[in-house]
Motif scaffolding. Structure first.
Motif, PDB file in Angstrom:
ATOM      1  N   THR A   1     -16.369  12.254 -51.851  1.00 50.67           N
ATOM      2  CA  THR A   1     -17.540  13.309 -51.772  1.00 50.67           C
ATOM      3  C   THR A   1     -18.699  12.973 -52.126  1.00 50.67           C
TER       4      THR A   1
ATOM      5  N   LEU B   1     -17.638   7.513 -43.064  1.00 45.78           N
ATOM      6  CA  LEU B   1     -17.938   7.555 -44.357  1.00 45.78           C
ATOM      7  C   LEU B   1     -16.734   7.365 -45.403  1.00 45.78           C
TER       8      LEU B   1
ATOM      9  N   ALA C   1     -25.768  17.113 -54.549  1.00 49.74           N
ATOM     10  CA  ALA C   1     -26.271  17.023 -53.328  1.00 49.74           C
ATOM     11  C   ALA C   1     -27.801  16.480 -53.311  1.00 49.74           C
TER      12      ALA C   1
ATOM     13  N   ASP D   1     -31.374  17.035 -51.364  1.00 50.76           N
ATOM     14  CA  ASP D   1     -31.936  17.625 -50.159  1.00 50.76           C
ATOM     15  C   ASP D   1     -33.140  16.972 -49.509  1.00 50.76           C
TER      16      ASP D   1
ATOM     17  N   GLU E   1     -34.621  13.297 -47.253  1.00 51.58           N
ATOM     18  CA  GLU E   1     -34.293  12.208 -46.379  1.00 51.58           C
ATOM     19  C   GLU E   1     -33.622  11.106 -47.138  1.00 51.58           C
TER      20      GLU E   1
ATOM     21  N   GLY F   1     -27.356   9.151 -41.353  1.00 47.18           N
ATOM     22  CA  GLY F   1     -28.089   8.955 -42.550  1.00 47.18           C
ATOM     23  C   GLY F   1     -28.094   7.739 -43.452  1.00 47.18           C
TER      24      GLY F   1
ATOM     25  N   TYR G   1     -20.260  11.544 -48.923  1.00 47.27           N
ATOM     26  CA  TYR G   1     -20.510  12.659 -47.720  1.00 47.27           C
ATOM     27  C   TYR G   1     -21.882  13.640 -48.292  1.00 47.27           C
ATOM     28  N   ARG G   2     -21.823  13.825 -49.666  1.00 47.05           N
ATOM     29  CA  ARG G   2     -23.111  14.745 -50.118  1.00 47.05           C
ATOM     30  C   ARG G   2     -24.230  14.177 -50.123  1.00 47.05           C
ATOM     31  N   ARG G   3     -24.329  12.833 -50.543  1.00 49.58           N
ATOM     32  CA  ARG G   3     -25.806  12.045 -50.498  1.00 49.58           C
ATOM     33  C   ARG G   3     -25.902  11.624 -48.991  1.00 49.58           C
ATOM     34  N   TRP G   4     -25.309  11.100 -48.177  1.00 48.06           N
ATOM     35  CA  TRP G   4     -25.682  10.821 -46.932  1.00 48.06           C
ATOM     36  C   TRP G   4     -25.350  11.533 -45.753  1.00 48.06           C
ATOM     37  N   SER G   5     -24.378  12.516 -45.683  1.00 49.73           N
ATOM     38  CA  SER G   5     -24.117  13.634 -44.799  1.00 49.73           C
ATOM     39  C   SER G   5     -23.454  12.985 -43.526  1.00 49.73           C
ATOM     40  N   THR G   6     -24.067  11.803 -42.968  1.00 49.94           N
ATOM     41  CA  THR G   6     -23.512  11.253 -41.922  1.00 49.94           C
ATOM     42  C   THR G   6     -23.848   9.849 -41.668  1.00 49.94           C
TER      43      THR G   6
END
Length: 208
Positions: free
Chosen positions: A59, A47, A8, A10, A12, A70, A62-67
């Protein structure tokens, strides 16, 4: 220690410059995101599809950019960093002409043109994408404002000329043609936009 794939993040997207494998993954994902935007537009940017195109783990994306927003924000950060540096010819007219021609080349490029159109369309309905787009253009305007400041220092423009407004005046009619009127974009149009901005600037239109 370099983070493992899928860790992950955390912060921007775009605020940390990764190295090694992480950088390669980011490059592959951003290129895949650009391809998907050109082909499908923002509303269909998925994604999982980007991960498949980039040949990386779902994964990780999804974990690095989320949306999707993003991901587009990071893509715009990358585009700003990779943009061509401003011209420095010692002539305001030549510098503004170089700026206008660069904008036209970008907007008429088979990949970059549709990509910009997709990103601008996304920014109209997504606040995070809009913020990223605004930051992208702020970086580019700041880069090119230097040629106007130099012209003021040489005495070619009135003191107090707002350099950023001059640069905006060069590109605004070009983006209007791309996004609104659909009129042709070529070097003649670019040169006319640059000349109009230079004439107005010398007349003091952009003095604060």
């Amino acid at each position: 220690m370099e983070p493992a794939a899928g860790d992950a993040v955390d912060v921007e997207p775009g605020t940390v410059r990764p190295g090694g494998r992480t950088a390669r993954v980011r490059e592959a994902v951003l290129r895949a995101a650009g391809d998907a935007l050109v082909e499908q537009g923002f509303d269909r940017l998925d994604l999982a599809d980007v991960a498949r195109r980039a040949e990386v783990g779902k994964t990780t994306v999804y974990r690095r950019w989320s949306t999707a927003a993003g991901l587009v924000a990071d893509l715009l950060t990358e585009m700003a960093e990779q943009s061509v540096p401003r011209a420095d010819t010692g002539s305001l007219d030549e510098d503004l002409r170089s700026n206008a021609r660069l904008v036209v080349r970008t907007l008429t490029d088979p990949r970059q043109g549709p990509l910009f159109t997709a990103v601008v369309a996304a920014a109209t309905c997504d606040a995070r994408t809009a913020g990223a787009l605004h930051r992208f253009y702020a970086v580019r305007i700041e880069e090119w404002a230097g040629c106007v400041d130099a012209a003021v220092a040489r005495g070619d423009l009135p003191p107090g000329t707002d350099a950023r407004e001059v640069i905006r005046a060069v590109s605004a009619p070009l983006y209007y043609r791309l996004l609104a009127s659909g009129d042709p974009l070529d070097e003649t149009v670019a040169d006319r936009a640059a000349e109009a901005a230079a004439v107005a600037a010398r007349a003091g239109v952009y003095v604060r």
